[in-house]
Design a protein around this motif. Sequence first.
Motif, PDB file in Angstrom:
ATOM      1  N   TYR A 211      29.899  12.820  42.149  1.00  0.00           N
ATOM      2  CA  TYR A 211      28.633  13.224  41.532  1.00  0.00           C
ATOM      3  C   TYR A 211      28.640  14.723  41.253  1.00  0.00           C
ATOM      4  CZ  TYR A 211      26.509   8.708  42.593  1.00  0.00           C
ATOM      5  OH  TYR A 211      26.204   7.384  42.623  1.00  0.00           O
ATOM      6  N   PHE A 212      29.202  15.478  42.182  1.00  0.00           N
ATOM      7  CA  PHE A 212      29.248  16.924  41.977  1.00  0.00           C
ATOM      8  C   PHE A 212      30.180  17.276  40.819  1.00  0.00           C
ATOM      9  CE2 PHE A 212      27.938  16.644  46.452  1.00  0.00           C
ATOM     10  CZ  PHE A 212      26.782  17.388  46.364  1.00  0.00           C
ATOM     11  N   ASN A 216      28.747  19.337  37.481  1.00  0.00           N
ATOM     12  CA  ASN A 216      29.234  20.622  36.975  1.00  0.00           C
ATOM     13  C   ASN A 216      30.631  20.845  37.542  1.00  0.00           C
ATOM     14  OD1 ASN A 216      29.849  23.275  36.385  1.00  0.00           O
ATOM     15  ND2 ASN A 216      27.858  24.093  36.959  1.00  0.00           N
ATOM     16  N   ARG A 218      32.951  22.992  37.143  1.00  0.00           N
ATOM     17  CA  ARG A 218      33.343  24.321  37.604  1.00  0.00           C
ATOM     18  C   ARG A 218      32.689  24.668  38.927  1.00  0.00           C
ATOM     19  NH1 ARG A 218      32.517  29.480  34.317  1.00  0.00           N
ATOM     20  NH2 ARG A 218      33.433  30.759  35.945  1.00  0.00           N
ATOM     21  N   ALA A 219      31.411  24.347  39.024  1.00  0.00           N
ATOM     22  CA  ALA A 219      30.724  24.623  40.281  1.00  0.00           C
ATOM     23  C   ALA A 219      31.326  23.774  41.399  1.00  0.00           C
ATOM     24  CB  ALA A 219      29.230  24.341  40.144  1.00  0.00           C
ATOM     25  N   ALA A 220      31.728  22.547  41.075  1.00  0.00           N
ATOM     26  CA  ALA A 220      32.341  21.689  42.093  1.00  0.00           C
ATOM     27  C   ALA A 220      33.644  22.307  42.569  1.00  0.00           C
ATOM     28  CB  ALA A 220      32.580  20.294  41.527  1.00  0.00           C
ATOM     29  N   GLN A 221      34.435  22.755  41.625  1.00  0.00           N
ATOM     30  CA  GLN A 221      35.710  23.389  41.953  1.00  0.00           C
ATOM     31  C   GLN A 221      35.468  24.584  42.870  1.00  0.00           C
ATOM     32  OE1 GLN A 221      38.765  22.591  40.389  1.00  0.00           O
ATOM     33  NE2 GLN A 221      40.021  24.360  40.874  1.00  0.00           N
ATOM     34  N   LEU A 222      34.496  25.411  42.494  1.00  0.00           N
ATOM     35  CA  LEU A 222      34.219  26.611  43.287  1.00  0.00           C
ATOM     36  C   LEU A 222      33.521  26.288  44.600  1.00  0.00           C
ATOM     37  CD1 LEU A 222      33.182  29.239  40.614  1.00  0.00           C
ATOM     38  CD2 LEU A 222      35.267  29.157  41.953  1.00  0.00           C
ATOM     39  N   SER A 223      33.028  25.056  44.732  1.00  0.00           N
ATOM     40  CA  SER A 223      32.458  24.668  46.017  1.00  0.00           C
ATOM     41  C   SER A 223      33.544  24.138  46.932  1.00  0.00           C
ATOM     42  CB  SER A 223      31.388  23.590  45.833  1.00  0.00           C
ATOM     43  OG  SER A 223      30.383  24.046  44.974  1.00  0.00           O
ATOM     44  N   GLY A 224      34.799  24.190  46.471  1.00  0.00           N
ATOM     45  CA  GLY A 224      35.898  23.737  47.313  1.00  0.00           C
ATOM     46  C   GLY A 224      36.208  22.261  47.164  1.00  0.00           C
ATOM     47  N   ILE A 225      35.679  21.627  46.107  1.00  0.00           N
ATOM     48  CA  ILE A 225      35.992  20.221  45.860  1.00  0.00           C
ATOM     49  C   ILE A 225      37.253  20.160  45.008  1.00  0.00           C
ATOM     50  CG2 ILE A 225      35.192  18.154  44.662  1.00  0.00           C
ATOM     51  CD1 ILE A 225      32.346  18.960  45.557  1.00  0.00           C
ATOM     52  N   ARG A 226      38.210  19.308  45.395  1.00  0.00           N
ATOM     53  CA  ARG A 226      39.464  19.236  44.645  1.00  0.00           C
ATOM     54  C   ARG A 226      39.278  18.340  43.439  1.00  0.00           C
ATOM     55  NH1 ARG A 226      44.526  19.990  47.693  1.00  0.00           N
ATOM     56  NH2 ARG A 226      43.995  21.302  49.448  1.00  0.00           N
TER      57      ARG A 226
END
Lengths: 336, 510
Positions: A211-212, A216, A218-226
């Motif tokens: 869902y993340f 978004n 990019r925001a997911a990536q920067l939240s540490g989601i692979r």
Amino acid sequence: MQITQPMAENAEHRRENLFVRIVRRLADSRELTLFVLVIALALAMSIVYPNNFPTASNMRAVLLNLAPVGILVCGMMLLMIGGTFDLSVGSTLAFSGVWAAVVAGWWGWPAEVAVLVGILVGALCGLVNGLIVTRIGINALIATLGTLTIYRSLTYVTAGTGVTPITDAFAEYGRAADPLLRIQSPFWAMLVLVLVGGWLVARTRFFRQFYFIGGNPRAAQLSGIRVDRLILIGFVIMGALAGLAGVLGAARLNSAVVNAGVGIELKVITATVLGGASLKGGEGTILGGILGVLFIALIENAMIINAIGVFWQGLVVGLVLLFAVSLDRFKTSGRA
Amino acid sequence: MAPRLEIKGLSKFFPGVRALDDVSMSVEGGEIRALLGENGAGKSTLGKIVAGVYSRNKGSILVDGAETADLDEKAAGDLGIGIVHQEGSLVPQLSVAENIFAGRQPTQWLGQVDVRAMRDRARVLIAQLGVAIDPALKVSTLSPAQSQIVEIAKALSRDLRILILDEPTAALTLTETEKLFDVVRRLAANGVSVIYVSHRLAEIFALCHSVTVLKDGRLAGTRSVTETSTDELIRLMVGRDVHFSRAAAGRKIGDIVLEAENVDAPPLVRSASITVRSGEIVCLAGLIGSGRSEFCEAIFGARRRRGGSIRIGSKPIDPRGPWDGKHAGIGMVPEDRKAAGLFLGMDIVNNVAATVLSKVSSGANFSNRKAEALAKNFVNELRIATPSVRQIVGNLSGGNQQKVLLAKWLAMEPRLLIVDEPTRGVDVGARSEIYRLLRALADKGVALLVVSSDLPEVLALADRIVVMAEGRTVGELPGDGASEEQVLRLATRYTASVAEVRKEPGMAEA
Ligand SMILES: Nc1ncnc2c1ncn2[C@@H]1O[C@H](COP(=O)(O)OP(=O)(O)OP(=O)(O)O)[C@@H](O)[C@H]1O
Ligand SMILES: [Mg+2]
């Protein structure tokens, strides 16, 4: 800012009539909308066609026929939540079915192995899709449009006109029925997948990440989601499910047809969008997706009972889709 | 003569929220009017209604005495009303020039777009803001500051009667801000009315003639800047006194948490080194384009690094992606909250949970109850103004979005927290709360690395100031007793070569 009671002191909102309020409430939950529509449709059909619709054999046929789409919707919903999709599922389905049939029918290996091979071939197709999308960075529409034709072509190359018959032991995988309701295994497989998948996607931390990603990337990536790894996993799951659907379909017919699943991707995506997924990603549930499948299946059934030509079917399904999606405009949580 | 803009009894409702309640104000031609208020006070909503983006529920808007009944964006544009949105309104896939002239591109024979004329005009519009951006670049390749410049140029590209600027300087540094002020003053001298929204009170005293304060969607008062003071404005806005003094330096600074040496991440980071100790707030200062954000991204793993070493608590790390940085205990609040920070379509609960999925789960299960409790905590602690934790973040006011973004990373309880522009678009009250919060984190032993273009902020927060220029760390100052001049001098010592960098299109301001 003042926090008011929702809608209070708001002349415009108060003027809204009952109808708009009901539509708004329904639009807030796609699952609820669909559930109401499915029940209403089923009731209507029971009243209009008391001799044809609510019979055990008709129900059995409807549930069995929706099984492959239902299985695929689980994977498609996951991908669409993550903001992507897979057009190659129909070809993957045929390719996997054919491979399972080759292994069991031509090579004479045990049926269990054939089933596994089929699912693995599907997963492999999914892996290739996922690698193209995440590693090479080709857009999913184009990547899976490409593999759609590639996998179909490989299917023809593998089995020419198909494998018929396969073996009785293999066929048993698609034909075994429960003693009580006497519905064959594809339906039960779908039911288990929907329940397990529904729970996984709705509840687990792992699948919530999709869902993340859809919301978004990019925001997911920067939240540490692979992001890339998960999308890859999503494609593999999708492929494995297509493989399973292909195996079960081949087994049920005791015949692997090279044209199996042609055009099924559009049906699957229609059901998924109807079920609440958006092309932008970040939204949808498996429950919604399966209700979408059910709804389309009922409409098709009504057409068949009514002996209305299949040609009309697309018209009705398309209209329903447009209607359901336009409901989003009424969402209270939408932007002003 | 009728005033240029007259607003009478304006009200606007959103579900559960009264954003504007019976607001009246009038602005004369040539007047620069500041619009002030806390986060969520309704400033952007007012601007958007005047610019025809939102419809109003009640009230009337008169331009030069003429009632505007059905004001949509097109009608507002035709009336000469331009707006620079707080949250950006550019199309990332299109070029700078196309964005500036969206729908009004100069044409030649058979309606073909005259690309060259369009680019030339765009270049001129941008140049008057004192920046060089290649009009052919795609907007998606620009930094937030550059995009902001393009937004402003877009608004200036029309014949204006009224210009609304919604926090135009939030992403800009001092130099660009001053250029913008020159342009605004020139417009005002030519009779354009300007509505200027900002949380920076100093700007208001420097630029505006008068100021209107909103509180909770209602009019709190209008003053002429010569007859008011910072304290009075803050009282009108917040209803209490707010102070920004440096905290007493009683904090215990501990062991080294971050030690980065000669980090090289081309093209923007050449050789940057920094150490941050536990309990210490280090501010990274420098001009736009000096590579501060990029340096932080390289530490966090969000940017590929070519050389140099990074150690967290004496353990070397080699972050290949943000997950590695996070795993090492680093949190990073990015600069661009809309594109890189928030899930705008999701609610507060999910936004806060995004970095701490394991914390809000029981076993493999995501727990809505835990996530909600966590979000409620932060809504209370940071005083996020929202009807509920289930509000979609995209519907919050800009400042409240910033607080949600901060909450998202505070939730992770990092050892090292990197904050890129912590108070962009945040009101004075909330700003002092965020400072208090960052200091409280440092008191708890967290190492803080703060990037800020706002020098007073740097001076109020920093235990130590590290200055970057052209991708290199060029100097260091103790936070106590440093002055704005000292920081600026360090940051601009290399101006000669900065001019060189600017020749590379698009790189200069990134
Ligand atoms: N589209 C929307 N849907 C629902 N609520 C909204 C919407 N837009 C704004 N609001 C609400 O209206 C109120 C006023 O918002 P507005 O953006 O005007 O605040 P602001 O004064 O500009 O604040 P800031 O300084 O943080 O930018 C806020 O509470 C916000 O949550
Ligand atoms: Mg605002």
